[in-house]
Enzyme design. Structure first.
Site, PDB file in Angstrom:
ATOM      1  N   GLU A 387     -56.882  28.946  59.455  1.00 14.54           N
ATOM      2  CA  GLU A 387     -58.138  29.522  59.914  1.00 14.54           C
ATOM      3  C   GLU A 387     -59.184  28.456  60.237  1.00 14.54           C
ATOM      4  O   GLU A 387     -60.140  28.713  60.967  1.00 14.54           O
ATOM      5  CB  GLU A 387     -58.698  30.470  58.850  1.00 14.54           C
ATOM      6  N   GLU A 408     -39.001  25.871  45.737  1.00 15.92           N
ATOM      7  CA  GLU A 408     -40.070  25.498  44.822  1.00 15.92           C
ATOM      8  C   GLU A 408     -39.569  24.731  43.604  1.00 15.92           C
ATOM      9  O   GLU A 408     -40.348  24.096  42.896  1.00 15.92           O
ATOM     10  CB  GLU A 408     -40.862  26.721  44.381  1.00 15.92           C
TER      11      GLU A 408
END
Length: 589
Positions: A387, A408
Site C-alpha cells: 500500500e 516458516e
C-alpha cells in the site's frame, strides 16, 4: 434458565461504557447492575439513562442500586444528602447525630422515593435495594451493639420510648415495604439484597418478613465470606439454603452474589466452591461484584484480579463450546477481543516511536525498510508494504515473506539484500518463528538495523533484535490462532510505522496525502482535491498547475504557494529533499 450478572460502576463516559458492556455481554453475562449514586442523581441522570439503554441494546437485563445513598445502603459513594439534611439523620443514644439518614424520617423516605423514580426513569428493569442497614454502633465508637438504636424524635415517638433492637429490625422492614410498594405502583420491579446476617446490628432475624413484602420480585443476599472471616463453602451454603427456602415460600426469585474483589489466585478454589454451593441450593441467578474483579479500584484490587475475573466468569456463565453458541454472541465475542487490541498497542507507543525515529534516520540517509515474516504475519506485512507505493509514491518499503506454511520452519530461507543503511523489521506473533529469526540474524550480520514485532512479552525475536516492539494481546478467541487479535495488533503497528515514517519523510503536507500516485481517476481526483485544499486556489488555477506539473501533486502545491513555475517548484522540492514545508518556507513560514 441460568442467569449470570455482574456489577459495573465508576465509568460515566459512554464510549468507554459501551466497550465494557460489549465485553460483559460477549463473555456470556446476561445481566448487569449499575450503581446510581447521589452524585449520579445530581449530575448524570441523562447519562445513566443512556447507559441503561446501551445495556439493553446488548440484551443485558439491568438492575440499579442506590450506591451509598444516605449511607444506609451498600457502597463506597459519599452522601450529599446527609450534609444538607442533618435534622433527618440518625441520633445516638447520647444525643450525638450520625451522618446517616434515619430510615424512619419522612424526609429521608421521600428522598429514597425520589431516587427510585429517577432509576425507573432511566429504564432500569429492577430497583436493587442494596444492603439496607442502620449505622453500625462500632463504627461510631459504641461497643455494645444491643444498647443503641436510632434515638431521634421520630424513632422515639414510633417506638413509644427508647428504641430497641427489635424496633430497628421492624423499622427496616417497614421502610422496605414502603419503598417496594412505591416502585411497584409505578410499574417497576424490586430486588432486595440483605446482608448475610440474622443477628446483631445489621442482622434481620426474620427473612420471611422481607421476602413476603408486596411488590418484591427478587430476594438476594451476598455472603462475602472473607468480609466475615468465614469458611466459604459452609458460609455460602448456609445462606444460599436459607435464601432458596425463604424465596420459595413466598414465590420470589432467589439471587445470590459472590465476591470477586479482593481475591487472589489462591482464593479461586474457594470462589468456585461458593458458586457450586449456591447452585446446589437450587439458585440459578448468580452475580459477582464486580466487573474485572474490581481490578480498576485500588482498595479492592489484587495483582491477580485478571485471573480471578476469568475464573468467576467461567464459573458463572458456564458457556457452551463455540460451535453451540448463537451467531450474534460469537460476533460480539470476536469484536470485543479486537476492541481490546488498540489499548494494548497503545501501551507499546514508546517502543513504536523509537523504532520509527530509527527507521526515518536510516531511510533519510538512503536506506530501505524491509519487513520479513512467515504465514499470516508475513502476509500482513506484505499488504502494508504494497500500500505504501501508490499511497506515498515510494519504493522504500518492501516485504519478504513465505509462500507456503512449511517454509516458516526454515531459518535459512529468507533472502535479504540489505546493508548498513537498511532496516529489517521481523514480524512474528509467537516471537519464535525460525524463518523470521533466521532473517533477523542475517540482517544483523550485514549491518542492518533490526527491529522485532511480536505479540508476546519477553520474546525470543525481541531478544534477537536491536529494538523490540512487543504487544501482548493475550489468549485468542480460537486457541492456537494468530490471525485474530495478533493479526489486528500487527496491522495496527505496521500501519503506524509506515504512515508516521512517511509523514516524517515529507510525504504529507498538513493532514493531506500529497505524494499519491495518480494512476486512476479516483486517485487523480484525490490529488486535485489535495492541491485545492493545500493552496485554496481557484479551480482553474489548480487545473493549470496540475497540468504543468505533469500530475505531480507536490510540484503543483509548491508552484501555487510560492508563485513559481513548475520547473522552479520542482527544483525547490529537490533542494528541500521533497518536503513541501521546507520548499515554501520563505512564503508560508
Amino acid at each position: 434458565m441460568s442467569l449470570a450478572g455482574v456489577s459495573y460502576f465508576g465509568v460515566r463516559i459512554l464510549r468507554h461504557v459501551r466497550r465494557d458492556l460489549a465485553d460483559i455481554a460477549a463473555r456470556g453475562y446476561t445481566s448487569v447492575l449499575h450503581t446510581f449514586s447521589e452524585n449520579d442523581l445530581a449530575y448524570y441522570r441523562g447519562t445513566m439513562a443512556e447507559i441503561v439503554a446501551a445495556s439493553h441494546d446488548l440484551d443485558l437485563e439491568v438492575q440499579m442500586c442506590p450506591w451509598g445513598l444516605g449511607r444506609t445502603f451498600g457502597g463506597e459513594a459519599e452522601s450529599r444528602w446527609v450534609t444538607m439534611h442533618p435534622d433527618a439523620c440518625q441520633v445516638l443514644d447520647d444525643g450525638r447525630r450520625v451522618a446517616t439518614g434515619c430510615l424512619n424520617q419522612p424526609a429521608y423516605r421521600a428522598f429514597c422515593k425520589e431516587w427510585a423514580d429517577a432509576a425507573l426513569e432511566c429504564g432500569t428493569d429492577y430497583v436493587f435495594w442494596d444492603e439496607p442497614h442502620w449505622t453500625v454502633p462500632a463504627h461510631v465508637g459504641i461497643d455494645d451493639a444491643e444498647r443503641w438504636a436510632c434515638c431521634c424524635d421520630v424513632c422515639r415517638e414510633l417506638a413509644g420510648g427508647v428504641p430497641t433492637q427489635e424496633f430497628r429490625e421492624a423499622s427496616l422492614v417497614d421502610f422496605l415495604r414502603e419503598m417496594t410498594a412505591h416502585v411497584a405502583a409505578r410499574g417497576g420491579r424490586n430486588t432486595i439484597c440483605l446482608l448475610p446476617l440474622t443477628e446483631g446490628s445489621h442482622g434481620i432475624k426474620d427473612w420471611d418478613a422481607v421476602a413476603s413484602l408486596p411488590g418484591l420480585d427478587v430476594f438476594a443476599t451476598d455472603p462475602y465470606w472473607k468480609n466475615f472471616d468465614e469458611e466459604p463453602g459452609a458460609f455460602v451454603g448456609r445462606f444460599a439454603q436459607l435464601l432458596s427456602e425463604t424465596a420459595s415460600r413466598h414465590g420470589v426469585r432467589p439471587q445470590l452474589w459472590v465476591p470477586s474483589f479482593g481475591l487472589t489466585r489462591d482464593d479461586i478454589p474457594d470462589l468456585e466452591a461458593a458458586i457450586e454451593a449456591t447452585r446446589a441450593a437450587g439458585i440459578d441467578d448468580v452475580w459477582t461484584w464486580g466487573y474485572e474483579a474490581c481490578g480498576h479500584m485500588t482498595l479492592l484490587a489484587t495483582p491477580d484480579s485478571p485471573l480471578v475475573w476469568d475464573a468467576v466468569t467461567r464459573a458463572l456463565t458456564r458457556r457452551p463450546p463455540l460451535e453451540l453458541r448463537p451467531t450474534l454472541e460469537l460476533v460480539r465475542s470476536v469484536n470485543t477481543g479486537d476492541a481490546a487490541v488498540p489499548d494494548t498497542v497503545a501501551q507499546a507507543s514508546a517502543q513504536v516511536a523509537a523504532a520509527i525515529d530509527a527507521i526515518v534516520e536510516r531511510l533519510g540517509a538512503g536506506g530501505r525498510l524491509v519487513y520479513v515474516g512467515a504465514g499470516t504475519s508475513g502476509r500482513i506485512a506484505a499488504a502494508d508494504a504494497a500500500e505504501c507505493g501508490p499511497t506515498f509514491s515510494t519504493d522504500l518499503i518492501s516485504a519478504v515473506h513465505t509462500e507456503t506454511d512449511a517454509e516458516e520452519d526454515d531459518a535459512a530461507l529468507a533472502q535479504l539484500d540489505v546493508g548498513e543503511r537498511d532496516v529489517v523489521l521481523g514480524v512474528s506473533a509467537s516471537g519464535r518463528t525460525p524463518y523470521t529469526l533466521g532473517a533477523l540474524a542475517r540482517a544483523r550480520a550485514a549491518g542492518a538495523l533490526t527491529i522485532a514485532l511480536a505479540c508476546v512479552a519477553e520474546s525470543e525475536l525481541g531478544r534477537a533484535a536491536e529494538l523490540a516492539i512487543e504487544v501482548d494481546v493475550g489468549p485468542e478467541f480460537i486457541s492456537g490462532s494468530t490471525r485474530l487479535k495478533a493479526g489486528t495488533a500487527q496491522k495496527l503497528v505496521l500501519n503506524t510505522i509506515s504512515t508516521v515514517t512517511m509523514v516524517k519523510l515529507g510525504k504529507t503536507f498538513g493532514e493531506l496525502m500529497v505524494d499519491v500516485q495518480p494512476s486512476n481517476e479516483k486517485l487523480r481526483e484525490r490529488a486535485r482535491a489535495a492541491v485545492a485544499l493545500a493552496t485554496a486556489a481557484p479551480e482553474d488555477e489548480v487545473s493549470a498547475a496540475m497540468a504543468a506539473s505533469g500530475g505531480d501533486t507536490k510540484v503543483a502545491i509548491v508552484s501555487l504557494l510560492a508563485g513559481v513555475d513548475a520547473e522552479t517548484a520542482r527544483s525547490r522540492l529537490s533542494d528541500a529533499h521533497g518536503v513541501i514545508r521546507e520548499a515554501v518556507a520563505d512564503v508560508v513560514g
